[in-house]
Design a protein around this motif. Structure first.
Motif, PDB file in Angstrom:
ATOM      1  N   THR A  41       2.790  -5.970   3.409  1.00  0.00           N
ATOM      2  CA  THR A  41       1.922  -6.715   4.230  1.00  0.00           C
ATOM      3  C   THR A  41       2.017  -8.106   3.625  1.00  0.00           C
ATOM      4  OG1 THR A  41       0.600  -5.090   4.848  1.00  0.00           O
ATOM      5  CG2 THR A  41      -0.289  -7.287   5.480  1.00  0.00           C
TER       6      THR A  41
ATOM      7  N   THR B 258      -3.065   0.257  -3.782  1.00  0.00           N
ATOM      8  CA  THR B 258      -2.675  -0.955  -3.445  1.00  0.00           C
ATOM      9  C   THR B 258      -2.332  -2.036  -4.510  1.00  0.00           C
ATOM     10  OG1 THR B 258      -4.033  -0.786  -1.202  1.00  0.00           O
ATOM     11  CG2 THR B 258      -3.169  -2.957  -1.934  1.00  0.00           C
TER      12      THR B 258
ATOM     13  N   ASP C  51       0.693   5.182   0.391  1.00  0.00           N
ATOM     14  CA  ASP C  51      -0.152   6.656   0.760  1.00  0.00           C
ATOM     15  C   ASP C  51       0.547   7.704  -0.063  1.00  0.00           C
ATOM     16  OD1 ASP C  51      -1.750   4.728   2.155  1.00  0.00           O
ATOM     17  OD2 ASP C  51      -0.934   5.697   4.141  1.00  0.00           O
TER      18      ASP C  51
ATOM     19  N   TYR D 114       3.551   0.682   2.798  1.00  0.00           N
ATOM     20  CA  TYR D 114       3.227  -0.291   3.996  1.00  0.00           C
ATOM     21  C   TYR D 114       3.340  -1.940   3.116  1.00  0.00           C
ATOM     22  CZ  TYR D 114       1.586   3.442   6.545  1.00  0.00           C
ATOM     23  OH  TYR D 114       1.262   4.612   7.340  1.00  0.00           O
TER      24      TYR D 114
ATOM     25  N   ALA E   3       3.939   7.621   2.717  1.00  0.00           N
ATOM     26  CA  ALA E   3       4.311   6.471   3.288  1.00  0.00           C
ATOM     27  C   ALA E   3       3.967   5.037   2.661  1.00  0.00           C
ATOM     28  CB  ALA E   3       3.560   6.025   4.626  1.00  0.00           C
TER      29      ALA E   3
ATOM     30  N   ARG F 204       0.720  -1.182  -0.048  1.00  0.00           N
ATOM     31  CA  ARG F 204       0.128  -0.119   0.052  1.00  0.00           C
ATOM     32  C   ARG F 204       0.795   1.096   0.027  1.00  0.00           C
ATOM     33  NH1 ARG F 204      -3.283   1.289   5.094  1.00  0.00           N
ATOM     34  NH2 ARG F 204      -2.125   3.159   5.328  1.00  0.00           N
TER      35      ARG F 204
ATOM     36  N   SER G  95      -4.614   6.499  -1.295  1.00  0.00           N
ATOM     37  CA  SER G  95      -3.649   5.325  -1.379  1.00  0.00           C
ATOM     38  C   SER G  95      -4.003   4.643  -2.455  1.00  0.00           C
ATOM     39  CB  SER G  95      -3.740   4.537   0.022  1.00  0.00           C
ATOM     40  OG  SER G  95      -5.079   4.090  -0.027  1.00  0.00           O
TER      41      SER G  95
END
Length: 71
Positions: A62, A28, A15, A60, A58, A13, A26
Motif C-alpha cells: 500500500t 505489517t 497474511d 498487500y 497473501a 502487510r 498478519s
C-alpha cells in the motif's frame, strides 16, 4: 491532539497461517522505501516465510501518502 504527517512511503502487510492453525494472522512492515521494486518486495516476503512456521496466504503493498498520529 492529532498530528498529521506526510510519509510518502509504502507499507507491506503479509497474511499468513501458522502450521496446524486455521486462523489467518498478519504482520505489517511500515516505512518501506517508495522506490523499492517488486523484486525487492518479493525478497522480503520470501525472507519472512521460514520465520513464521506456516504458509503465506497473501501480501498487500500500500502507498502511504499521509499518516496521523495521536499526540
Amino acid at each position: 491532539m492529532t498530528v498529521e504527517t506526510v510519509f510518502s512511503s509504502r507499507k507491506l502487510r503479509i497474511d499468513y497461517m501458522k502450521e496446524g492453525s486455521e486462523k489467518v494472522k498478519s504482520m505489517t512492515l511500515t516505512n518501506l522505501d517508495k522506490n523499492a521494486n517488486n523484486d525487492q518486495v518479493v525478497q522480503i516476503v520470501n525472507g519472512v516465510k521460514p520465520l513464521i512456521n506456516g504458509t503465506v496466504v497473501a501480501f498487500y503493498l500500500t502507498e502511504v501518502e499521509r499518516g496521523t498520529t495521536e499526540a
